[in-house]
Design a protein around this motif. Structure first.
Motif, PDB file in Angstrom:
ATOM      1  N   GLY A   1     -12.879  -4.751 -36.996  1.00  0.00           N
ATOM      2  CA  GLY A   1     -14.111  -4.893 -36.203  1.00  0.00           C
ATOM      3  C   GLY A   1     -13.807  -5.119 -34.727  1.00  0.00           C
ATOM      4  O   GLY A   1     -12.663  -5.396 -34.358  1.00  0.00           O
ATOM      5  N   ASP A   2     -14.861  -5.013 -33.903  1.00  0.00           N
ATOM      6  CA  ASP A   2     -14.698  -5.230 -32.449  1.00  0.00           C
ATOM      7  C   ASP A   2     -14.221  -6.652 -32.158  1.00  0.00           C
ATOM      8  O   ASP A   2     -13.579  -6.910 -31.145  1.00  0.00           O
ATOM      9  CB  ASP A   2     -16.033  -5.002 -31.730  1.00  0.00           C
ATOM     10  CG  ASP A   2     -16.424  -3.534 -31.809  1.00  0.00           C
ATOM     11  OD1 ASP A   2     -15.512  -2.705 -32.039  1.00  0.00           O
ATOM     12  OD2 ASP A   2     -17.628  -3.225 -31.667  1.00  0.00           O
ATOM     13  N   ASP A   3     -14.578  -7.584 -33.076  1.00  0.00           N
ATOM     14  CA  ASP A   3     -14.181  -8.985 -32.876  1.00  0.00           C
ATOM     15  C   ASP A   3     -12.732  -9.245 -33.300  1.00  0.00           C
ATOM     16  O   ASP A   3     -12.275 -10.392 -33.291  1.00  0.00           O
ATOM     17  CB  ASP A   3     -15.126  -9.908 -33.669  1.00  0.00           C
ATOM     18  CG  ASP A   3     -15.163  -9.547 -35.152  1.00  0.00           C
ATOM     19  OD1 ASP A   3     -14.468  -8.578 -35.565  1.00  0.00           O
ATOM     20  OD2 ASP A   3     -15.882 -10.223 -35.914  1.00  0.00           O
ATOM     21  N   GLY A   4     -12.019  -8.189 -33.709  1.00  0.00           N
ATOM     22  CA  GLY A   4     -10.615  -8.348 -34.110  1.00  0.00           C
ATOM     23  C   GLY A   4     -10.449  -8.760 -35.565  1.00  0.00           C
ATOM     24  O   GLY A   4      -9.335  -8.905 -36.048  1.00  0.00           O
ATOM     25  N   ARG A   5     -11.574  -8.925 -36.275  1.00  0.00           N
ATOM     26  CA  ARG A   5     -11.484  -9.330 -37.688  1.00  0.00           C
ATOM     27  C   ARG A   5     -11.428  -8.101 -38.587  1.00  0.00           C
ATOM     28  O   ARG A   5     -12.075  -7.090 -38.311  1.00  0.00           O
ATOM     29  CB  ARG A   5     -12.707 -10.162 -38.074  1.00  0.00           C
ATOM     30  CG  ARG A   5     -12.583 -11.624 -37.658  1.00  0.00           C
ATOM     31  CD  ARG A   5     -13.850 -12.375 -38.023  1.00  0.00           C
ATOM     32  NE  ARG A   5     -14.111 -12.322 -39.468  1.00  0.00           N
ATOM     33  CZ  ARG A   5     -13.646 -13.232 -40.328  1.00  0.00           C
ATOM     34  NH1 ARG A   5     -12.949 -14.248 -39.895  1.00  0.00           N
ATOM     35  NH2 ARG A   5     -13.903 -13.127 -41.613  1.00  0.00           N
TER      36      ARG A   5
END
Ligand SMILES: Cc1cc2nc3c(=O)[nH]c(=O)nc-3n(C[C@H](O)[C@H](O)[C@H](O)COP(=O)(O)OP(=O)(O)OC[C@H]3O[C@@H](n4cnc5c(N)ncnc54)[C@H](O)[C@@H]3O)c2cc1C
Length: 445
Positions: A289-293
């Protein structure tokens, strides 16, 4: 300073110890006749070294200024408002009393259980002894990839010889030994690099006397994001993946049971007419994801696994207490470093403060933060009470409570029964038996 601590699990005992050290008098209230929370009733019986955390709690209980009020439920036997009148401060350490749900069709079919219920049953929790688990199907599915999922899968896979020296209840041990379950399938939503279990617990699955551990090497192939995360990363995930690779390379020894670890699959439906007959799963792929998750996203590949038992282990959840604020989405009491939002002189610690994560010791630091806030408030002159005596109020109400001597009588009795049977203890599992044992002490005195 007189403080009521509500809930006698690790957080309650750690908070109590810090409060006693600060010179407070502490009354520890517990809804069950027995102390220790999940250390007695959650931690797996075949892990006696972890159960021995209770020795620290025994030392706390022996200190000046401590009193135990077992069999007293806040919200039923005494209200929050009454406690705030009787005590300068009230600390809630009530844990997370229920399970998270999967939210899929068939979840409530007979044969589909929260792991919470199974754990409470085999550990002798008085509220769960009436449950009847049907262990007669050749296959069981365990949903989840954390240590509790591992606990329930491992206990199901244990042999008679492995269970005999533990404090598991005799009834559940007999049912597990007699069960015809030959295969236990653990279902993990994400990949091996994201699994929440810890390496020692995972490794232990490869050392079971009566079960081969089976891992499909294809499910261990890492997507680029997981491989990169692993490179950068945390020892835990790397060790888990190494252990799983070792499992995948093994040739099964033909033991009586098989414990199959699956990854990148989610249950979408529990199937059955009158009871569980199968679990339908979807294959997942991992997306960064964009959040790095790294998240699991379903594909359109489905599979049906026939089974008669489903144990859902996707997390615990706090329960609201009457008179206290509650954050429904996180299942915790909203708080600022242990100070309950909007309620002066009221505090919380442990799982009800931060959510159901961490090991027993995590609650020590957590409780210390709460007690620090409480002491600061006391020093600022913000604590006060009307006075009165809890014991008198409970007696007036006809509430039979167990004091610490009563618990010690129960403890001594259980240990004596255990000694005769070559086990650490034989637990009393009904409130009536527990109360009778505590009462027997009073009549001897
Ligand atoms: C199945 C399982 C296995 C685990 N195994 C391990 C392990 O092997 N090693 C490890 O380090 N950690 C383990 N943990 C984690 C550990 O048990 C928790 O971190 C810890 O118990 C949380 O402490 P707590 O005091 O917040 O809650 P709890 O231990 O749940 O204690 C809360 C207490 O509050 C009481 N209570 C609730 N409501 C009321 C009320 N209204 N009035 C009075 N009393 C009330 C409850 O009866 C309970 O005794 C395990 C957890 C689970 C669920």
């Amino acid at each position: 300073m007189r403080v009521a601590v509500v809930g006698s699990g690790p957080a309650g005992f750690y908070a109590t110890d810090d409060l006693l050290a600060a010179g407070a008098q502490v009354d520890l209230l517990e809804r069950l006749p027995t102390p220790w929370g999940l250390v007695r009733l959650g931690v797996a019986p075949d892990h006696p070294e972890l159960k021995s955390a209770s020795r620290v709690f025994e030392k706390t209980a022996a200190k000046e200024g401590f009193r135990f009020f077992g069999n007293v439920e806040v919200g039923r036997d005494v209200t929050h408002a009454e406690l705030t009148r009787l005590y300068d401060a009230v600390v809630y350490t009530v844990g997370a009393q229920t399970d998270r749900r999967l939210g899929i069709p068939g979840e409530d079919l007979p044969g589909s259980w929260a792991a919470t219920e199974f754990v409470a049953w085999y550990n002798g929790h008085p509220d769960h002894q009436h449950l009847e688990f049907d262990l007669s199907d050749p296959r069981a599915a365990v949903v989840g990839n954390g240590n509790v999922a591992i606990d329930v899968a491992r206990i199901l896979a244990r042999t008679e010889a492995e269970l005999a020296p533990t404090d598991i209840t005799e009834r559940s041990s007999a049912a597990i030994v007699a069960s015809t379950i030959g295969e236990i399938v653990m279902l993990g939503r994400r990949g091996p690099a994201q699994a929440a279990f810890t390496p020692p617990e995972l490794k232990e699955l490869g050392e079971l006397g009566g079960a081969d551990v089976i891992v499909d090497p294809a499910e261990l192939e890492l997507d680029p994001a997981s491989a990169a995360a692993l490179e950068a990363d945390r020892a835990r995930a790397r060790r888990n993946v190494d252990i799983l690779r070792d499992f995948a390379a093994r040739t099964p020894a033909g033991k009586r049971k098989r414990l199959v670890l699956r990854f990148l699959v989610s249950p979408v439906r529990i199937v059955g007419e009158e009871k569980v007959e199968a679990v339908e799963i979807v294959r997942n792929r991992l997306v960064l994801g964009d959040d790095g998750r790294i998240r699991a996203v379903p594909t359109d590949t489905f599979e049906t696994i026939p089974c008669g038992l489903v144990l859902r282990s996707v997390g615990y959840q706090g329960v609201a207490l009457p008179g206290l604020p509650f954050d429904e989405s996180r299942g915790v009491i909203p708080n600022d470093r242990g100070r309950v939002a909007g309620l002066p002189r009221v505090y919380c610690a442990g799982w009800i403060k931060r959510g159901p994560s961490g090991v027993i010791g995590t609650n020590k630091k957590d409780a210390a933060e709460t007690v620090e806030a409480l002491i600061a408030d006391a020093e600022a002159g913000a604590l006060a009470c009307e006075g009165g005596e809890l014991g008198a109020l409970l007696r007036e109400r006809g509430v039979e409570f167990v004091d610490y001597a009563g618990w010690e009588a129960i403890d001594a009795h259980e240990r004596a029964l255990g000694e005769a049977a070559g086990r650490p203890r034989v637990k009393l599992t009904s409130r009536d038996e527990l109360l009778a044992q505590a009462r027997a002490l009073e009549s001897r005195q």
